[in-house]
Write a protein that holds these residues in place. Sequence first.
Motif, PDB file in Angstrom:
ATOM      1  N   ASN A  26      31.657  49.082  22.999  1.00 38.19           N
ATOM      2  CA  ASN A  26      32.282  49.581  24.223  1.00 38.19           C
ATOM      3  C   ASN A  26      31.504  49.180  25.474  1.00 38.19           C
ATOM      4  O   ASN A  26      32.056  49.151  26.568  1.00 38.19           O
ATOM      5  CB  ASN A  26      32.417  51.107  24.159  1.00 38.19           C
ATOM      6  CG  ASN A  26      33.426  51.542  23.103  1.00 38.19           C
ATOM      7  OD1 ASN A  26      34.367  50.815  22.815  1.00 38.19           O
ATOM      8  ND2 ASN A  26      33.198  52.707  22.515  1.00 38.19           N
ATOM      9  N   ASP A  27      30.214  48.876  25.264  1.00 35.14           N
ATOM     10  CA  ASP A  27      29.363  48.535  26.402  1.00 35.14           C
ATOM     11  C   ASP A  27      29.066  47.032  26.461  1.00 35.14           C
ATOM     12  O   ASP A  27      28.096  46.614  27.082  1.00 35.14           O
ATOM     13  CB  ASP A  27      28.044  49.312  26.287  1.00 35.14           C
ATOM     14  CG  ASP A  27      27.279  49.328  27.608  1.00 35.14           C
ATOM     15  OD1 ASP A  27      27.932  49.399  28.667  1.00 35.14           O
ATOM     16  OD2 ASP A  27      26.044  49.236  27.572  1.00 35.14           O
ATOM     17  N   PHE A  28      29.902  46.221  25.817  1.00 28.88           N
ATOM     18  CA  PHE A  28      29.598  44.801  25.699  1.00 28.88           C
ATOM     19  C   PHE A  28      29.577  44.106  27.063  1.00 28.88           C
ATOM     20  O   PHE A  28      28.864  43.129  27.252  1.00 28.88           O
ATOM     21  CB  PHE A  28      30.605  44.118  24.766  1.00 28.88           C
ATOM     22  CG  PHE A  28      31.926  43.785  25.407  1.00 28.88           C
ATOM     23  CD1 PHE A  28      32.150  42.540  25.972  1.00 28.88           C
ATOM     24  CD2 PHE A  28      32.947  44.713  25.466  1.00 28.88           C
ATOM     25  CE1 PHE A  28      33.361  42.223  26.573  1.00 28.88           C
ATOM     26  CE2 PHE A  28      34.154  44.408  26.057  1.00 28.88           C
ATOM     27  CZ  PHE A  28      34.365  43.159  26.613  1.00 28.88           C
ATOM     28  N   ARG A  29      30.332  44.612  28.039  1.00 24.25           N
ATOM     29  CA  ARG A  29      30.375  43.971  29.359  1.00 24.25           C
ATOM     30  C   ARG A  29      28.984  43.937  29.993  1.00 24.25           C
ATOM     31  O   ARG A  29      28.553  42.908  30.522  1.00 24.25           O
ATOM     32  CB  ARG A  29      31.337  44.710  30.284  1.00 24.25           C
ATOM     33  CG  ARG A  29      32.788  44.686  29.842  1.00 24.25           C
ATOM     34  CD  ARG A  29      33.629  45.544  30.780  1.00 24.25           C
ATOM     35  NE  ARG A  29      34.984  45.716  30.298  1.00 24.25           N
ATOM     36  CZ  ARG A  29      35.330  46.581  29.351  1.00 24.25           C
ATOM     37  NH1 ARG A  29      34.414  47.350  28.789  1.00 24.25           N
ATOM     38  NH2 ARG A  29      36.581  46.679  28.952  1.00 24.25           N
ATOM     39  N   ASN A  30      28.300  45.069  29.963  1.00 26.46           N
ATOM     40  CA  ASN A  30      26.955  45.129  30.557  1.00 26.46           C
ATOM     41  C   ASN A  30      25.986  44.215  29.818  1.00 26.46           C
ATOM     42  O   ASN A  30      25.123  43.576  30.434  1.00 26.46           O
ATOM     43  CB  ASN A  30      26.428  46.562  30.529  1.00 26.46           C
ATOM     44  CG  ASN A  30      27.184  47.464  31.490  1.00 26.46           C
ATOM     45  OD1 ASN A  30      27.709  46.998  32.503  1.00 26.46           O
ATOM     46  ND2 ASN A  30      27.249  48.752  31.200  1.00 26.46           N
TER      47      ASN A  30
ATOM     48  N   VAL B 195      38.337  41.811  25.259  1.00 23.77           N
ATOM     49  CA  VAL B 195      37.238  40.844  25.325  1.00 23.77           C
ATOM     50  C   VAL B 195      37.727  39.529  25.919  1.00 23.77           C
ATOM     51  O   VAL B 195      37.063  38.924  26.768  1.00 23.77           O
ATOM     52  CB  VAL B 195      36.636  40.606  23.927  1.00 23.77           C
ATOM     53  CG1 VAL B 195      35.612  39.469  23.977  1.00 23.77           C
ATOM     54  CG2 VAL B 195      35.982  41.870  23.404  1.00 23.77           C
ATOM     55  N   ILE B 196      38.891  39.067  25.486  1.00 24.89           N
ATOM     56  CA  ILE B 196      39.453  37.809  25.992  1.00 24.89           C
ATOM     57  C   ILE B 196      39.705  37.898  27.497  1.00 24.89           C
ATOM     58  O   ILE B 196      39.369  36.986  28.260  1.00 24.89           O
ATOM     59  CB  ILE B 196      40.754  37.467  25.240  1.00 24.89           C
ATOM     60  CG1 ILE B 196      40.452  37.148  23.773  1.00 24.89           C
ATOM     61  CG2 ILE B 196      41.470  36.283  25.897  1.00 24.89           C
ATOM     62  CD1 ILE B 196      41.682  37.015  22.903  1.00 24.89           C
TER      63      ILE B 196
ATOM     64  N   GLU C  73      43.478  45.474  20.151  1.00 18.96           N
ATOM     65  CA  GLU C  73      43.330  45.950  21.524  1.00 18.96           C
ATOM     66  C   GLU C  73      41.967  45.559  22.085  1.00 18.96           C
ATOM     67  O   GLU C  73      41.853  45.117  23.237  1.00 18.96           O
ATOM     68  CB  GLU C  73      43.501  47.472  21.584  1.00 18.96           C
ATOM     69  CG  GLU C  73      44.919  47.965  21.317  1.00 18.96           C
ATOM     70  CD  GLU C  73      45.292  47.908  19.838  1.00 18.96           C
ATOM     71  OE1 GLU C  73      44.362  47.746  19.002  1.00 18.96           O
ATOM     72  OE2 GLU C  73      46.486  48.006  19.523  1.00 18.96           O
ATOM     73  N   PHE C  74      40.926  45.695  21.243  1.00 15.99           N
ATOM     74  CA  PHE C  74      39.579  45.363  21.712  1.00 15.99           C
ATOM     75  C   PHE C  74      39.435  43.854  21.923  1.00 15.99           C
ATOM     76  O   PHE C  74      38.849  43.409  22.910  1.00 15.99           O
ATOM     77  CB  PHE C  74      38.530  45.853  20.722  1.00 15.99           C
ATOM     78  CG  PHE C  74      37.117  45.564  21.155  1.00 15.99           C
ATOM     79  CD1 PHE C  74      36.493  46.358  22.111  1.00 15.99           C
ATOM     80  CD2 PHE C  74      36.417  44.484  20.626  1.00 15.99           C
ATOM     81  CE1 PHE C  74      35.195  46.086  22.527  1.00 15.99           C
ATOM     82  CE2 PHE C  74      35.126  44.204  21.035  1.00 15.99           C
ATOM     83  CZ  PHE C  74      34.521  45.014  21.986  1.00 15.99           C
TER      84      PHE C  74
ATOM     85  N   THR D  34      27.521  45.405  16.676  1.00 17.30           N
ATOM     86  CA  THR D  34      28.326  45.858  15.537  1.00 17.30           C
ATOM     87  C   THR D  34      28.828  47.298  15.679  1.00 17.30           C
ATOM     88  O   THR D  34      29.940  47.603  15.278  1.00 17.30           O
ATOM     89  CB  THR D  34      27.496  45.756  14.242  1.00 17.30           C
ATOM     90  OG1 THR D  34      26.296  46.539  14.369  1.00 17.30           O
ATOM     91  CG2 THR D  34      27.132  44.309  13.952  1.00 17.30           C
ATOM     92  N   SER D  35      28.011  48.184  16.246  1.00 19.38           N
ATOM     93  CA  SER D  35      28.391  49.602  16.291  1.00 19.38           C
ATOM     94  C   SER D  35      29.344  49.886  17.441  1.00 19.38           C
ATOM     95  O   SER D  35      29.418  49.137  18.422  1.00 19.38           O
ATOM     96  CB  SER D  35      27.149  50.484  16.430  1.00 19.38           C
ATOM     97  OG  SER D  35      26.485  50.226  17.650  1.00 19.38           O
ATOM     98  N   GLY D  36      30.067  50.988  17.331  1.00 15.50           N
ATOM     99  CA  GLY D  36      31.103  51.338  18.291  1.00 15.50           C
ATOM    100  C   GLY D  36      30.618  51.477  19.717  1.00 15.50           C
ATOM    101  O   GLY D  36      31.229  50.951  20.653  1.00 15.50           O
TER     102      GLY D  36
END
Length: 443
Positions: free
Chosen positions: A172-176, A201-202, A196-197, A166-168
């Motif tokens: 930003n680190d969702f890939r890892n 993700v897509i 943009e985000f 949920t947090s910013g």
Amino acid sequence: MAVGRYSKYIRPISYLVDFLLMVWLLLFIFPLITFGVKGTLFLMFIWVIIASFTEFYEVFRFTPPSSIFIKIVKHFSIFSLVVVALLYLLKREVEPKLTLQFLSYLLLLVTFFKYGIYFLLRKYRQLFGGNFRRVLILGQSDRANELSAFFKKNDDLGYRLLAVITSGDELNDFRNIVKENFIDEIYCDLNSVSKEFSDEVIAFAHSNFKTIKLIPDNSALSHNMFLDYYGYIPLISIRKTPLELWFNYWLKRIFDILFSLLVTVLILSWLIPLVAILIKLDSKGPVFFKQKRHGINNQEFDCYKFRSMRINDEAHTQLASKNDDRITALGRFLRKSSLDEMPQFLNVLLGDMSVVGPRPQMLSVNEDYAQRFDKFMERHYIKPGVTGLAQVNGYRGEIFSDKDVENRLKFDLFYIEKWNLFLDIKIILVTIKNFILGDEKAY
């Protein structure tokens, strides 16, 4: 890392088993020369063609049992016609009894196998934790929270929710996080993240062979959208609701008439005279309470109920509440048992209402909600109902907060978009159960 699932084998195994059942029954029931090798292969080929049309094997872990039943009915209706036509074209003199036996046994065995695999997999996931998907949710809207609760509640579907980001910084680190946790499916909430985000993700999901699913933003929440192509230009179209199709409309209307006639003959024929006498003995006033309500396309109609209140000036502007002093002694029983709603089956016969649909509101309340809640007027795409999906899910009676209205609206819009006759029957059966056992929100 192995995840211990074998979903990719389920569909070919299903095809193989269905074909084996078909061949076995053909040999068991018909004389050997009836279809022959070519005829049998042709039936298999037609089976595959029909299956692609009816999406017979498009059964996923989240597919409800009622949808499977609908697929079976569609598939076997078409396949039965093909078998009869093939026997005619081959000029085979076969007793109709044998054809009926073949189709009946095939239907029974395929249905048993299909549901057997479906429920065995659900139990396997629940007891042993196999055949699972590792999932990640990106976002924090109400929809994302509901999805999170759904995954946790329905462990038999095999979704392992490993993280809700949920947090910013985490976003930003969702890939890892995806790579470290071997995530299989990503659910991105369009209400919580920027375009943009979500595009990022897509792109990441596609390049890393991850399943990506989008939780729609509120502007798209109540529409069945799909893509049309004009040349190479993609355009979003809004799919019609099921009841806009003439066949579905008349199927529901015929069901409404037959069911309401049954209720009128078996119940209302003696209930109305009995309740009329009791109402007259209990308080002064008419037997029926008639009130204007909004129906399909926002058209007004007279909605009928047994009168459960004393004659009062607020009857058309103020909703009933718990311990409402306007309610008579008999009226309290009628409302608690929901018998006060029974005359609305006459509204169904008149064509103003349906047995199942969004519950109609008094005019002043309806106009207020239409101003305050987005998409509220979309409830009037179809006829209002004596009972509804919201009511059998606990949202009936007094309104305490805006959240109550929003939850009712959510179920009503879902019903409008996903209507089928079996959903109506299910809602009616749950309503009957609640009628027998009682409903604490009925007062």
